[in-house]
Design a protein around this motif. Structure first.
Motif, short mmCIF file in Angstrom:
data_model
loop_
_atom_site.label_atom_id
_atom_site.label_comp_id
_atom_site.label_asym_id
_atom_site.label_seq_id
_atom_site.Cartn_x
_atom_site.Cartn_y
_atom_site.Cartn_z
N ILE A 1 2.36 -5.28 -9.57
CA ILE A 1 1.30 -4.78 -10.46
C ILE A 1 0.40 -3.94 -9.69
O ILE A 1 -0.27 -4.29 -8.71
CB ILE A 1 0.48 -5.78 -11.03
CG1 ILE A 1 1.40 -6.81 -11.97
CG2 ILE A 1 -0.41 -5.10 -12.27
CD1 ILE A 1 2.28 -6.17 -12.99
N VAL A 2 0.29 -2.64 -9.95
CA VAL A 2 -0.70 -1.87 -9.54
C VAL A 2 -2.11 -2.04 -9.73
O VAL A 2 -2.45 -2.23 -10.86
CB VAL A 2 -0.59 -0.27 -9.83
CG1 VAL A 2 -1.53 0.63 -9.01
CG2 VAL A 2 0.96 0.31 -9.46
N ARG A 3 -2.85 -2.49 -8.88
CA ARG A 3 -4.19 -3.03 -9.01
C ARG A 3 -5.48 -2.24 -8.49
O ARG A 3 -6.56 -2.41 -9.02
CB ARG A 3 -4.24 -4.58 -8.32
CG ARG A 3 -3.35 -5.52 -8.65
CD ARG A 3 -3.29 -5.62 -10.15
NE ARG A 3 -4.48 -6.32 -10.61
CZ ARG A 3 -4.68 -7.76 -10.42
NH1 ARG A 3 -3.88 -8.43 -10.02
NH2 ARG A 3 -5.81 -8.26 -10.80
N GLN B 1 -3.91 6.98 -2.63
CA GLN B 1 -3.22 5.60 -2.43
C GLN B 1 -3.40 4.74 -3.49
O GLN B 1 -4.18 4.75 -4.32
CB GLN B 1 -4.20 4.83 -1.19
CG GLN B 1 -4.31 5.88 0.19
CD GLN B 1 -5.46 6.85 0.01
OE1 GLN B 1 -6.60 6.69 -0.63
NE2 GLN B 1 -5.54 7.82 0.57
N TYR B 2 -2.35 3.78 -3.50
CA TYR B 2 -2.11 2.55 -4.49
C TYR B 2 -2.04 1.37 -3.87
O TYR B 2 -1.25 1.27 -2.88
CB TYR B 2 -1.09 2.91 -5.34
CG TYR B 2 -1.08 4.31 -6.20
CD1 TYR B 2 -1.49 4.50 -7.21
CD2 TYR B 2 -0.82 5.54 -5.30
CE1 TYR B 2 -1.54 5.84 -7.81
CE2 TYR B 2 -0.79 6.96 -6.06
CZ TYR B 2 -1.26 6.94 -7.33
OH TYR B 2 -1.37 8.11 -7.97
N VAL B 3 -2.70 0.36 -4.36
CA VAL B 3 -2.68 -0.89 -3.91
C VAL B 3 -2.21 -1.91 -4.83
O VAL B 3 -2.21 -1.79 -5.90
CB VAL B 3 -3.64 -1.47 -3.25
CG1 VAL B 3 -3.19 -2.98 -2.29
CG2 VAL B 3 -4.49 -0.65 -2.25
N LEU C 1 0.74 -1.17 0.12
CA LEU C 1 0.10 -0.01 -0.10
C LEU C 1 1.01 1.14 -0.01
O LEU C 1 1.70 1.40 0.89
CB LEU C 1 -0.95 -0.07 1.39
CG LEU C 1 -1.80 1.32 1.35
CD1 LEU C 1 -2.65 1.40 0.52
CD2 LEU C 1 -2.22 1.38 2.95
N VAL C 2 0.76 2.08 -1.02
CA VAL C 2 1.48 3.35 -1.05
C VAL C 2 0.58 4.37 -1.01
O VAL C 2 -0.26 4.65 -1.69
CB VAL C 2 2.25 3.69 -2.39
CG1 VAL C 2 2.90 4.92 -2.48
CG2 VAL C 2 3.27 2.45 -2.68
N GLY D 1 1.68 -10.40 4.80
CA GLY D 1 2.56 -10.13 3.76
C GLY D 1 2.46 -8.64 3.10
O GLY D 1 2.82 -8.32 2.05
N LEU D 2 1.80 -7.82 3.91
CA LEU D 2 1.52 -6.21 3.66
C LEU D 2 2.57 -5.44 3.97
O LEU D 2 3.14 -5.63 4.95
CB LEU D 2 0.03 -5.65 4.35
CG LEU D 2 -0.01 -4.31 3.87
CD1 LEU D 2 -0.66 -4.25 2.52
CD2 LEU D 2 -1.32 -3.83 4.59
N VAL D 3 3.18 -4.65 3.13
CA VAL D 3 4.12 -3.76 3.32
C VAL D 3 3.48 -2.32 3.21
O VAL D 3 2.95 -1.98 1.97
CB VAL D 3 5.30 -3.66 2.46
CG1 VAL D 3 6.08 -2.64 2.93
CG2 VAL D 3 5.93 -4.93 2.82
N VAL D 4 3.25 -1.34 4.04
CA VAL D 4 2.89 -0.03 3.76
C VAL D 4 3.96 0.96 3.51
O VAL D 4 4.90 0.96 4.45
CB VAL D 4 1.84 0.41 4.93
CG1 VAL D 4 1.58 1.96 4.64
CG2 VAL D 4 0.44 -0.46 5.26
#
Length: 242
Positions: free
Chosen positions: A187-189, A179-181, A97-98, A126-129
């Motif tokens: 790959i940006v989804r 925000q971008y996930v 998550l950016v 497995g999430l990195v913010v």
């Protein structure tokens, strides 16, 4: 964070008092005039290439998540807090998550507890913010002030310092917050412009984390021909006017 008439009036007074150059970022910075909306956009500077693996992931209320582009580089960061410098290669295999923010933005600060909660809740899954701090005003470039804000708001995930707007430009970002996930294949989804609608973003995160555990679901595909880029005009204001 949209500029209101009262904000503009106050800004004019402040500019006269201390000088425009001491208030604005060196590049003047992108001043947002958009309403808060949820949207998807193609990141044209980071297009997918043949061979990119895109898993078929659906989210209730959204449908199948499009492929919006590759995760852009963070190499333009002028520094990092809470982490060493990260690259897209470092993040392969993780859901990312950016979050673009700046500490003088009320909407940005208001959403930090939610972003922080995702970082803690899903870290072991497995999430990195990554927070990207792109300063709207010159005083927000001061490292000591940013460190104080990060500490006072309890932000303990990596923060890329984007004083030159290099990462902002790489993502073709237009707003604070935005925000971008990104999925485990880089790959940006999903893209969300503005604060709020946290349930949708959280559902996307959870769906991509679930997909991450089943690599067999990833098949080769490309950006769908009907994937719509974000409109260049929202609420009657074109990006060319910014």
């Amino acid at each position: 964070m949209s500029l209101k008439t009262t904000t503009l009036a106050g800004f004019a007074v402040l500019a006269a008092a201390v000088g425009v150059k001491s208030i604005l970022p060196a590049s003047f910075g992108p001043i947002p005039f958009y309403s808060d909306i949820a949207a998807s956009k193609q990141i044209t500077r980071s297009p997918l290439q043949p061979g990119n693996k895109v898993s078929d992931v659906s989210v209730a209320g959204i449908g199948s998540l499009p492929a919006l582009g590759k995760l852009p580089s963070f190499e333009g960061a002028t520094g990092w807090l809470n982490s060493q410098a990260l690259t897209p290669e470092d993040l392969k295999g993780k859901v990312v998550l950016v979050n673009f923010w700046t500490f003088a933005c009320g909407d940005c600060v208001g959403e930090l507890p939610k972003v922080q909660s995702w970082a803690q809740t899903y870290k072991n899954d497995g999430l990195v913010v990554i927070g990207v701090h792109s300063p709207e005003f010159a005083f927000e470039k001061k490292l000591s002030s940013l460190k104080r804000a990060v500490g006072s708001y309890g932000v303990d995930y990596p923060v890329a310092i984007d004083n030159d707007f290099s990462i902002w430009k790489a993502f073709e970002n237009v707003y604070w917050p935005e925000q971008y996930v990104i999925d485990a294949n880089g790959i940006v989804r999903f893209h969300h412009l503005g604060a709020g609608d946290y349930g949708t973003t959280q559902a996307v995160i959870e769906a991509l984390l679930k997909s991450r555990k089943d690599p067999q679901s990833a098949g080769e595909s490309f950006p769908s021909s009907n994937a719509k880029a974000q409109s260049s005009e929202v609420d009657g204001v074109s990006q060319a006017d910014l």
